[in-house]
Every structure is written in C-alpha cells, then in structure tokens.
Design an enzyme around this catalytic site. Sequence first.
Site: not given
Lengths: 363, 363
Positions: A129, A213
């Site tokens: 990611k 995140y």
Amino acid sequence: MRDADRRTIIAGLGAGLAVAASTACAAPRGRKIGYAIVGLGRYAELIMSKFAECDQSRLVALVSGTPEKLTRFGEKYGIPASHRYSYADFDRIRDNPDVDVVYVILPNALHAEYTVRAAKAGKHVMCEKPMAVSVAECRTMIAACRAAGRKLMIGYRSRFEPYNQLAIDLAKKGFVGPTRIITADHGFNAQPNQWRLDRKWSGGGSLMDIGIYSLNATRYLTGEDPVEVSAIESTDRSDPRFATVEDRISFLLRFPSGIEATCVSSYSSNHNMYRVTGTQGWIELEPATAYEGQAMRIRRDGRTEAQSVPVPKGQHAGQLDHFAGCILNGTDPLVPGEEGLADMRVIEAIYRSAREGRRITLG
Amino acid sequence: MRDADRRTIIAGLGAGLAVAASTACAAPRGRKIGYAIVGLGRYAELIMSKFAECDQSRLVALVSGTPEKLTRFGEKYGIPASHRYSYADFDRIRDNPDVDVVYVILPNALHAEYTVRAAKAGKHVMCEKPMAVSVAECRTMIAACRAAGRKLMIGYRSRFEPYNQLAIDLAKKGFVGPTRIITADHGFNAQPNQWRLDRKWSGGGSLMDIGIYSLNATRYLTGEDPVEVSAIESTDRSDPRFATVEDRISFLLRFPSGIEATCVSSYSSNHNMYRVTGTQGWIELEPATAYEGQAMRIRRDGRTEAQSVPVPKGQHAGQLDHFAGCILNGTDPLVPGEEGLADMRVIEAIYRSAREGRRITLG
C-alpha cells in the site's frame, strides 16, 4: 503501563481472540506457496526475514535492479541464481513454476506496472500500500488480475495484527456503545533524500505513505466507506524535503451511519494511534500500526485500563500465510484490490478537498 | 496512573510552575472585590461555592428569576434581601456599592443583554463562555464595557488551571520541539430537555457548549488565531435532543505558523483531552478541561511518562481572584472580551464551513 497493571475488563474476550487467531494463522499444510519479492528495499528486507515464521509461505525468488542485492539476499535466503531476476528479466518469471505470488514492494509509482506484468505472467499478486498512485491505476490492476484469473491482495498488514483485530471486533460489537467518533493520527519525521519525498515515485507525501494508516483504520473500524471528505494541508515548501510532496494533511470523514473521523497525516511529527469512541467509552491503540509493540487501553464505565492480547504470530507472517491460504483453499483475500481502490478513492478526494478548499462528497 | 508511577522528566520545571502560580493566585489584600452572580443554575451553584477558596473575591449579590433560589442561596451564603435581585430589578444594581463585578452565568443568548446592562450600571463584567451567540453581540459587549470604562473578562477557567498553564508554557518553550499538530477532543452525552439543546437559548449545539474547549485550547496552546477553518457536521435529526442544534461537528484549523489542529466536538460521546505534538514528542492532558483531576503525560526521547503538577488553588477561585486582582491593580484580564470574540469568529467560520461545504479563510 507495566504488566502488573494490565487487567482484562472484557467479558467474553476469548471469543474475540478466537476470531483474531483464525484470521492470523491457518493450519500448516503440505505445500507452501512460493513468493517472489520485487524490489529489495528496506521494507522488503523485513518481509524476507518473516518467511521463517510462516507456515504456508516460502521465499523462492528475488527481483531487483541491483545485482549486488540479488547476490547478497540470494545467498542469505538460499535463492539460486536461476530464481534471481532483474527488472528487464522480470517477465521470464512466468516460466518459473516455483513462483505462485509476486509481492510488489516497489516505489508507489511502479505498483501498477509490476502488478499488471505479474498478472500477465500468470502469478497471483500481493502489492504494498498505497496500492498505486491513482484510482485509474487501481482499476487497471484489478482488471488485469481478474483477466488473468489471479488473486490480488494489498499489504494491509494491520488486519493480521491481533490488537487491531480485537479493536475491530469490539467496535463492531459495540463494546463501548455504538461508535460516534474515531480519531486516527499517523506521522513520522521524514528523513531527506528518499524516493518517498519525490512525487514522481511516491505520487504524494505523508498521506500516501503514513496517513493511509489513519484512513484505512477508520474504514476497517467502521466497516463503512466515507461519504464526505474535508482536508487542510500545511506544508513548508522552503523545507527541502517538501519540494514536491505535502508534509501535513489533516482530514475529516463522515460515514453513512453518522460516524465522524478526525485524522492526522504528518511528515514532520510522530503519531501512531487511533481511538474509537462510542456512547459508553473508548477503545484506543497506541502504537496502533507499528510493526510490533501494540498497546490497547479501553475506557468503559468511567475506568480506563490497559488490555493485553496474545500475539501468537507476527502480522507480517500472518499476512503472507493468509494470502497463501487463499490460494491453497481458493478463497478471497481479506484485503483484495478493491480495498486498495477504496482507500485510493478517498485519498484522491482528500487531495482534491485540500486543493480546492471544499468538501468532497463520495457516492 | 498511580502516584508511584509519576515521575518528573521536565528539566527546569520549577520555573514553569512559578509562572503558573503567579497567575493562579495573587497575594491576599485588605479589600475583597464583590461579585453579583446573575443566573442561579447548576454552574452558578458551583461558582458560588468557590468564593470560600478566594483571597480577593467575595459573593455579595444574587440575581435570579426564581424567588425560591434567591431565598435558598441568599440564606446559604448570607446575602441579605437588599442584595437579591430579580431580572426586572437588575438595573437597580447600579445603586449597590458592594457590587464591583456582575458575573453573567445565564443561557448564552442572554449574555449580551446582561453584559451591556451591567456595564451601563457601572459594573465590571465577568461573562461565561461562549461569550455570546454571534460576533456582532461580542462586539457590542466589548464596546459597552469600553464606553462605561469597565473591565470585561470571559470565563475561560482553564487558563487558571495549573496543568493547562504548564502545557501552554511547555508548548511555548518548545519542550517537545516546535509544535506541528494539535488534537483536541471535547464532548459529552447531552441529557435531553435542557436549554443547551434549544437553539433559541444556546445559539448552537455541542460547539457552543463543549467544542469551544477544543477550539480555545488550540488558540491558547499556539498563541495564534487560525487562518483556515474546515468542518463537517453529523447530527441525527430524528434524535429529539437534536431538533434545533448540532450533535457532532469536527473541525480542522490551520494556523499562521503552519500548525494544524484536528478537533472533535460532540454531544453524543465523552471526550476531554488534547495533545500538542512537536517534532520531538508530545504533551497531553486527559482530562484536560474538567473541573478537576487533570492528568498530564509527556512523550519525549521515546519515553512516555506522567507528569504531576501541584494545584495550590482551584481554577474557579483562581479565575475569580484574577479578575479581582485586575480591578484592584488596574491591570488587564488575561482573557478579556477580545478573547471571547476571537473564539466566536472561528465558531461562526466552523458553522459556515459545515453549512456551505467549503473551507473558510480568516484574515
């Protein structure tokens, strides 16, 4: 908080942990899924060290543009020369039956290209990611894997980390009442002279790297996708680190159920926490998404207490074995390409909101 | 955290506390300043009990629309019938030389009227926050007090609370490096059927009542006024509590120095904390702005530790005595009307941002 201070205030905790454990590690089987690691930077180095903890996954091939790294890591992990590839050679990986999965750990701007090439080579793909640098790229990657009949998973390792799994479970069960507010803060002091700070390779600044995140946590803690996004950026462009990417970009999210999230993303201060506040209290992790050392506090009935969770297996090994299990069992990964796409849609909205000074509505 | 776990990690702490103490309590003097309390609700009841801790302030008059309250509190605090007023009577307070200060603790929509009437009666004014329900009202109140040659102070009690004073001092000194991010969360579960939930009296929902603590903290911790404001509201209008006022309204602020703040304001969940994050760590209070029981944690050099602060005098008494000292010494209050006006400008911008779906720029 010292161990002596830790207490369990969760009734029925065992059930929650059983759920966590079943996702984190599956029973060992005969065959192990073979991974090729593409891109041998620092995070790849960590990942390579984690196969030793795996039950269903093994490291079988390496791809790098640096011959010295291929030799060094090849020797360290017993990868024969026949299983070491340059980027020019990469497509030959289709002829290597030992490779089941290509794990892309390249700079963000290369994720799409190598995911598509891996799918075309007939390999399943694990991709770090952020999934890519645009929604369009994410869609291309999903389509390529679908066309090839191969699985695609994004490296959202926190989903395989027991504290995060318990937080999700408790939030879903309304352990502190229905969720009303989530605060999620992530950031670190970025060191100069790295690809993360070059938009050409990273596609963006703190949001792409660490703010994701905060964003992803709000989505897995609610199980919803935000419908409203508002953001404000603060970047000192005279700081040489921030010539092409943003430093801080705070953002607000509103979810369909009415939950609001306030999120921090920063390249100039350290943050690693989230808190889920319900009508009756809150659940907090700090650190929340570090590689290890997670700590949980729960406030309920006016008391705040630390909560320990057993960690039978590290999140990295859990992630590798989860995807291996999906391949062995023909099941869908917990965090498929669509999950990366969902984050990227919000990331684009956050950037647009900051740029245009308006709230962005997502359908 | 138990006392045994508390440690002092602050070098030169003594200096910081000396500053705090000097603001919180001044030396006793012969004459005590006489306060009239206007509005005898629950918060007024608390305030009346605090004069016993004061060195320079005394309770001398009461104003209420409820005769029973005038009798009950008059007897409790020894206020003679001659010093008890109804709202109709209120302007006669000009003839009472025992009254130096009128302390307005009425519903928000009445702050302006009673402040102006008090100033016209020749009295100094302490007014609860929010100062009023609009910027225009705040300006009228400031002008009225100036025209009457009387002082005006807003009831920002946290400025007289030692933990908050130390946090301000440490943030200003860069104890954890220059400030980069502030997170400030305030909220509580609003009980139904109270004037706070009636826009006619409150002027707004959680933001006017409790979110203002998040906002004011970001201003006193930075010493700056925000230049950009962005907000998202989330209110379940089917909840009878929220027929006329908002429930949750999260907001982002950007300050001239580049500091970003993410703030929570909620009427459906409990929050009372802020954290100032600098390049080297953070300073956190939780609870931050409660009446008592403040707790501080500081993270620096990778360690997080609790920090105790002596509390020689409660914040309410500190606030009353501070204003008394200003009157006795002819000095300016720490939190004058302009401070209330500054918050109200941002509050109006927050509401406008949420309503119009755009970022508001403040000059």
